[in-house]
Write an enzyme that holds these catalytic residues in place. Structure first.
Site, mmCIF file in Angstrom:
data_model
loop_
_atom_site.group_PDB
_atom_site.id
_atom_site.type_symbol
_atom_site.label_atom_id
_atom_site.label_comp_id
_atom_site.label_asym_id
_atom_site.label_seq_id
_atom_site.Cartn_x
_atom_site.Cartn_y
_atom_site.Cartn_z
ATOM 1 N N ASP A 126 1.486 -4.724 3.455
ATOM 2 C CA ASP A 126 1.903 -3.873 2.337
ATOM 3 C C ASP A 126 0.704 -3.291 1.565
ATOM 4 O OD1 ASP A 126 3.860 -2.674 0.772
ATOM 5 O OD2 ASP A 126 5.063 -4.497 0.649
ATOM 6 N N TRP A 161 3.533 3.291 2.723
ATOM 7 C CA TRP A 161 4.539 4.234 2.214
ATOM 8 C C TRP A 161 4.114 5.708 2.359
ATOM 9 C CZ3 TRP A 161 2.588 1.445 -2.505
ATOM 10 C CH2 TRP A 161 2.925 0.096 -2.471
ATOM 11 N N GLY A 162 3.235 5.989 3.319
ATOM 12 C CA GLY A 162 2.793 7.374 3.504
ATOM 13 C C GLY A 162 1.768 7.820 2.469
ATOM 14 N N GLU A 164 -1.789 8.406 0.412
ATOM 15 C CA GLU A 164 -3.152 8.812 0.809
ATOM 16 C C GLU A 164 -3.167 9.443 2.202
ATOM 17 O OE1 GLU A 164 -6.134 5.787 0.099
ATOM 18 O OE2 GLU A 164 -5.084 5.053 -1.660
ATOM 19 N N ASP A 183 10.431 3.251 -0.199
ATOM 20 C CA ASP A 183 11.401 2.184 0.108
ATOM 21 C C ASP A 183 12.827 2.711 0.175
ATOM 22 O OD1 ASP A 183 9.233 0.511 -0.071
ATOM 23 O OD2 ASP A 183 10.170 -0.879 -1.484
HETATM 24 C C1 GLA Z 1 7.263 -3.086 -0.776
HETATM 25 C C2 GLA Z 1 7.687 -2.720 0.635
HETATM 26 C C3 GLA Z 1 9.081 -3.294 0.896
HETATM 27 C C4 GLA Z 1 9.067 -4.803 0.730
HETATM 28 C C5 GLA Z 1 8.570 -5.151 -0.675
HETATM 29 C C6 GLA Z 1 8.331 -6.631 -0.825
HETATM 30 O O1 GLA Z 1 8.026 -2.453 -1.733
HETATM 31 O O2 GLA Z 1 7.670 -1.338 0.817
HETATM 32 O O3 GLA Z 1 9.508 -2.962 2.209
HETATM 33 O O4 GLA Z 1 8.248 -5.385 1.700
HETATM 34 O O5 GLA Z 1 7.339 -4.499 -0.964
HETATM 35 O O6 GLA Z 1 7.867 -6.977 -2.112
#
Ligand code: GLA
Length: 380
Positions: A126, A161-162, A164, A183
């Site tokens: 993450d 999450w895409g 940078e 998310d």
């Molecule tokens: C981020 C990730 C999620 C999950 C949470 C856990 O938000 O993008 O998919 O893993 O953290 O805290």
């Protein structure tokens, strides 16, 4: 290569958040096998955030939460492997994980060794709590290098999450998948917004490093940790079918997020549709592309994808709240009028053959609806 096609499996986060334990994980492993989900391709059992003690031990090692996982991770990995499945875990490039547990910052090599010693096959990594002084790509290069040298094959599932412009550098890190969107939530609005976000990222997908559109919400009903919607309805199964069709056609990993022990039969039928999964797992790994770019309104999507052996898939998605009539020819797919062939299309949810007039599609799709076709060219 550790994984040639988009990985398929189950992850704890969407439904359970940090409320996880070894009993839940073992029961899910049992059920994924007994229900036929494993046979359909779902083989990674992934523990997300919230699995560790709040502090590392005196030697700086991560420690599994003693109450949640009293037998430890090696024993759990052995159990999962004994079922013919693969074991996934979670960490984060920052000082803490997103839920506030110890992250792997500056412990990348030690943690990679720890995960290897436990028998981990997949690491979701993450992007929370990282220092502002280093660019994201360096964190993922560190863990990519650490995993490649830890003595075990561990799939790296990057989760930035895409941010940078991840698509520009992620393939330099050795990652096998990368989260190309924010998310997911347990709602139609979320399915729609992730689909839109993903469209621009499709050229970056495939061949050993897959765009991850986040975990599936199929079968979650009102049991959602991710948006706190416990006791509400979430999406309908009809929405879920469209969601699954898009994730499959776009080549995303298929990681189930519901409590499979309690999912309705209809959800299981969606998740185990072999012909839809075959499109997701197609070995040619060709990029899907938009067919109707100039003609259709924004909420109406038609995507095609050339498959191994010359078949092709066509997905028709009505993301709006009203019926829509889709009419389009096959010239944009590369089928010329004088080629001597015509397409025969089978719709993969109904099993029906679509009558094609002059090699064109003409179909009305209900709100939030999907049609997913596998097409063959035959001599006229
Ligand atoms: C981020 C990730 C999620 C999950 C949470 C856990 O938000 O993008 O998919 O893993 O953290 O805290």
């Amino acid at each position: 290569m550790i994984q040639q096609t988009p990985p398929m499996g189950w992850n704890t986060w969407n439904t359970f958040g940090p409320e996880i334990n070894e009993q839940l994980v073992k029961e899910t492993a049992d059920y994924i096998v007994s229900s036929g989900l494993a046979a359909a391709g779902y083989k990674y059992i992934i523990i997300d955030d919230g699995w560790s003690e709040p502090e590392r031990d005196e030697n700086d090692h991560l420690v599994p939460d003693r109450k949640k996982f009293p037998s430890g991770m090696k024993a759990l990995a052995d159990y999962i492997h004994s079922k013919g499945l693969k074991f996934g875990m979670y960490s984060c490039c920052g000082t803490m994980t997103c839920a506030g547990y110890p992250g792997s910052y500056d412990h990348e090599y030690l943690d990679a060794e720890t995960f290897a010693s436990w028998g981990v096959d997949y690491l979701k990594y993450d992007f929370c709590y990282h220092t502002g002084t280093l660019a994201g790509k360096y964190f993922y290069r560190r863990i990519g290098m650490a995993l490649a040298n830890c003595g075990r094959d561990i799939l790296l599932a990057a989760c930035s999450w895409g941010m940078e412009e991840t698509q520009e550098w992620i393939k330099t890190t050795g990652a096998h998948t990368w989260r190309s969107t924010h998310d997911i939530q347990n709602s139609w609005a979320s399915i729609k917004s992730i689909t839109k976000q993903q469209v621009k990222m499709l050229p970056y997908n495939g061949h050993g490093c897959f765009n991850d559109m986040d975990m599936l919400i199929v079968g979650m009903g009102g049991n959602s940790f991710i948006d706190g919607s416990f006791g509400t309805n979430g999406c309908t199964l009809h929405d879920h079918k469209t969601h699954f069709s898009i994730w499959a056609l776009f080549g995303s990993p298929l990681i189930i997020g519901c409590d499979i022990r309690k999912m309705p039969e209809e959800a299981k039928a969606i998740l185990t549709n072999k012909e839809v999964i075959a499109i997701n797992q197609d070995p040619a790994l060709n990029q899907p592309y938009r067919v109707d770019l100039d003609r259709c309104p924004e909420d109406m999507l038609v995507y095609a994808r050339l498959l191994e052996g010359g078949d092709f898939a066509v997905g028709v998605f009505n993301m709006s709240d009203a019926d829509y009539r889709f009419v389009f020819g096959l010239d944009e797919i590369g089928i010329t009028t004088n080629c001597g062939k015509k397409a025969v299309a089978k719709e993969l949810w109904s099993g029906e053959e679509q009558p094609l007039r002059c090699d064109s599609f003409d179909l009305t799709v209900e709100p939030h609806g999907a049609r997913l076709f596998r097409c063959k060219l035959v001599t006229k």
